[in-house]
Scaffold this motif. Structure first.
Motif, short mmCIF file in Angstrom:
data_model
loop_
_atom_site.label_atom_id
_atom_site.label_comp_id
_atom_site.label_asym_id
_atom_site.label_seq_id
_atom_site.Cartn_x
_atom_site.Cartn_y
_atom_site.Cartn_z
N ASN A 476 -5.37 -1.46 -2.91
CA ASN A 476 -4.09 -0.77 -3.12
C ASN A 476 -4.20 0.74 -2.97
O ASN A 476 -3.35 1.48 -3.45
CB ASN A 476 -3.50 -1.11 -4.49
CG ASN A 476 -3.30 -2.60 -4.68
OD1 ASN A 476 -2.85 -3.28 -3.77
ND2 ASN A 476 -3.63 -3.09 -5.85
N ALA A 477 -5.23 1.20 -2.30
CA ALA A 477 -5.32 2.64 -2.04
C ALA A 477 -4.20 3.07 -1.10
O ALA A 477 -3.60 4.13 -1.29
CB ALA A 477 -6.68 2.99 -1.45
N CYS A 478 -3.94 2.24 -0.09
CA CYS A 478 -2.92 2.59 0.90
C CYS A 478 -1.86 1.50 0.98
O CYS A 478 -2.11 0.32 0.69
CB CYS A 478 -3.56 2.78 2.28
SG CYS A 478 -4.72 4.17 2.35
N LEU A 479 -0.67 1.91 1.40
CA LEU A 479 0.50 1.03 1.45
C LEU A 479 0.86 0.76 2.91
O LEU A 479 1.03 1.69 3.69
CB LEU A 479 1.67 1.68 0.72
CG LEU A 479 2.88 0.82 0.39
CD1 LEU A 479 2.51 -0.33 -0.53
CD2 LEU A 479 3.96 1.68 -0.27
N GLY A 480 0.95 -0.51 3.28
CA GLY A 480 1.29 -0.86 4.65
C GLY A 480 0.16 -1.61 5.33
O GLY A 480 -0.92 -1.79 4.76
N ASN A 481 0.39 -2.04 6.57
CA ASN A 481 -0.61 -2.83 7.28
C ASN A 481 -1.08 -2.19 8.58
O ASN A 481 -1.76 -2.83 9.38
CB ASN A 481 -0.07 -4.23 7.58
CG ASN A 481 1.17 -4.20 8.48
OD1 ASN A 481 1.63 -3.13 8.88
ND2 ASN A 481 1.69 -5.36 8.79
N LYS A 482 -0.74 -0.89 8.79
CA LYS A 482 -1.12 -0.22 10.04
C LYS A 482 -1.80 1.11 9.72
O LYS A 482 -1.31 1.89 8.90
CB LYS A 482 0.10 0.04 10.92
CG LYS A 482 0.83 -1.22 11.37
CD LYS A 482 2.06 -0.86 12.20
CE LYS A 482 2.83 -2.10 12.60
NZ LYS A 482 4.06 -1.77 13.37
#
Length: 603
Positions: A476-482
């Protein structure tokens, strides 16, 4: 394992003693003689080679060759212990003390290196006072290089020892030397309780300084404490409790038979203690008796509930290391402002704690009341990251911050004061990310993000950090899939770890990570491909995959093959625990829902 022949013995000796160095002829001649006298025993070979690793005087090698003849016999049962004794005898007095310290732990136990070195500091085993951590790391490295200590785990960048232990033969040597009582004396304290009292254990109910045998530990269902005393020339007398208590400078707790108890310290008479390690005993409140231990330098506790530290903690003015372990961030430790009186404090480690503002701060004059010797702090609660607190810890080198949500601008405006900071861990939700990398200390080398929920595009800002070498992107460090990073950035990044189950599309070039050495991907359950351009990163040495898709494994293999075709040293690909449990089942629904054509379920 079979005995080694002469060639195998020499190759093992040479690789240990010289690593990648060029080997002068005269050393090769005497070295082969020494290797031959080890009679094919691998442990003997590496210990003797470790003894010579830092020595480059041929006369010294010749003298050791004579010692090997004296100490090494043809009896394999005696050979190992004798040559270990040879290596031990060549240690300096400080290194001997540090090695013997392994003998107080359980046999074959894996010991956290940081805790070990901090207890060395507290015991006074080290010479340097201005760089205790550097001196401790130097001593540990020396013992590892001599093959007396085994490294169990290393840091991600392979520069630090995370945990270590000693071989059982070396453990036996440590225990034998301790029993001679020349360096220090080790005695055991066992519990003597009735069944009705097993949930409330106090110090005065222990059988003080009784030597525990193996049979007694097998039958003991409560616990064991190990005491370290300063040696004297006369024999210990069990009835001379006052003398024993004065000479006791360390106590360590050990759990037996997987028991966990609640400890209520009612009487602590060991007033000269330097080390108190109670990490196996649960406390329900801070034991106020500890506040009388004014010589204490190392304190480690275990709590499963919120804990208030009394203001009298300032009495422990010698305290260097303060650790409170617990089940996780749900437990919060609260300090009063008196904690700032611990001027010798170097390491403060708690799963989550609240630190109030110090009583006086004069930012305009550059003077402040704070932890001038502080090295590491984790995990500081978000609620107290004020300008005053940050100024009070401005010499910190390693900092962890934990919370739920924060106004990032306020926090990061304060963090720029940490001009010594090298390692930073964020575990909290970032609603807004700073617009410039200048919000971070320029000295930052390692950054860890978890539960921050920032956009992948914000990593372009982190990429501008001038000295960043290690980046860990936890769940959950980053949000999104790209993740499509900009063309330039991460100019010094050597280690990249990604643990993200949502990342699916990743496009990057060698310009994004020009000096990357290690790529670690864990539990990336949707990522199918590593950018093929990583094959053009000449510095890339390792791709490590844990619980990832088979498609990702094939992608790593393609990078490895392309590097080999380009004439470069192919990257090492390591795969563990491959992901085998993602199965797509397509079920056609054929009943009374004509608008629904199919249904896909992920198991």
């Amino acid at each position: 394992m079979n005995f080694m022949d002469q060639d195998e013995s020499w190759n093992l000796f040479k690789s240990t003693a010289f690593s990648n160095e060029a080997l002068p002829f005269e050393f090769e001649t005497i070295g082969k003689q020494i290797a031959k006298k080890c009679h094919g025993l691998p442990l003997t070979i590496v210990v003797v080679a470790g003894l010579l690793k830092s020595k480059r005087a041929i006369e010294y090698w010749k003298s050791v060759a004579k010692d090997v003849t004296l100490f090494v016999t043809n009896d394999p049962d005696k050979q190992g212990s004798r040559v270990l004794g040879l290596s031990y005898d060549h240690l300096t007095s400080d290194l001997k003390t540090c090695l013997l310290h392994f003998g107080i732990f359980s046999e074959d136990s894996e010991i956290p290196a940081k805790n070990l070195m901090r207890s060395w500091m507290a015991e006074g085993f080290l010479n340097l006072e201005n760089d205790l951590e550097g001196e401790a790391e130097k001593y540990l490295k020396e013992l590892v290089d001599r093959c007396l200590v085994i490294v169990c785990k290393k840091s991600l960048d392979r520069t630090k020892v995370r945990s270590c232990k000693v071989h059982d033969l070396i453990y036996d040597l440590c225990v034998r030397e301790i029993q001679r009582k020349n360096i220090f004396i080790m005695n055991d304290i066992v519990l003597d309780l009735s069944d009705s009292e097993c949930q409330s254990i106090s110090m005065h109910q222990m059988q003080t300084f009784k030597r525990v045998t193996v049979d007694e530990t097998d039958n003991c269902c409560y616990g064991l404490f190990r005491a370290i005393l300063t040696p004297v020339h006369r024999q210990l007398r069990d009835h001379d409790n006052n003398d024993l208590l004065k000479r006791t400078h360390s106590i360590f707790s050990f759990t037996l038979n997987n028991s966990i108890y609640v400890l209520k310290l009612e009487h602590i008479h060991f007033k000269f203690l330097k080390v108190l390690e109670l990490i196996d005993i649960v406390i329900v409140s801070f034991p106020v008796q500890i506040l009388n231990l004014i010589w204490l330098r190392y304190l480690s506790l275990l709590s499963r509930q919120n804990l208030d530290i009394p203001p009298e903690i300032c009495k422990l003015w010698n305290l260097q290391t303060f650790i409170v372990q617990g089940p996780g961030p749900s437990v919060e430790i609260t300090f009063t402002e008196e904690i700032w009186g611990l001027m010798q404090l170097r390491h403060l480690k708690v799963s989550k704690f609240y630190l109030p503002n110090p009583s006086s701060i004069s930012a305009d004059k550059g003077s402040h009341m704070g932890f001038s010797n502080i090295q590491t702090i984790s995990y500081l609660s978000l609620d107290c990251c004020t300008n005053e607190v940050i100024l009070g810890i401005q010499n910190v080198k390693e900092l962890g911050i934990r919370g739920k949500k924060i106004d990032s601008n306020g926090l990061l405006n304060n963090l720029v004061h940490l001009r010594q900071l090298e390692t930073l861990s964020f575990i909290f939700y970032f609603p807004h990310f700073p617009a410039s990398a200048k919000a971070f200390p320029a000295t930052l080398k390692k950054l860890k993000l978890g539960d921050t929920y920032i956009s992948w595009s914000y990593l372009d800002i982190i990429a501008e950090l001038p000295n960043l070498e290690v980046l860990k992107l936890m769940p959950n460090a980053c949000l999104g899939n790209k993740w499509y990073p900009n063309a330039r950035g991460f100019t010094r990044l050597k280690i990249l770890l990604i643990e993200d189950r949502f990342l699916k599309y990743w496009k990057a070039t060698d310009d994004n990570f020009p000096v990357l050495e290690r790529l670690v991907l864990r539990r990336c359950s949707h990522l199918e491909e590593i950018p093929i351009e990583f094959a053009d990163i000449h510095t890339l040495q390792l791709i490590e995959l844990t619980t990832c898709l088979s498609e990702l494994e094939e992608s790593a293999a393609r990078i490895q093959q392309e590097q080999e075709e380009l004439g470069n040293n192919p990257v090492d690909v390591r795969i563990s625990d491959p992901c085998k449990y993602i199965v797509f089942i397509k079920v056609t629904l054929c009943f009374s829902f004509p608008q629904v054509k199919s249904y896909t379920k992920v198991i």
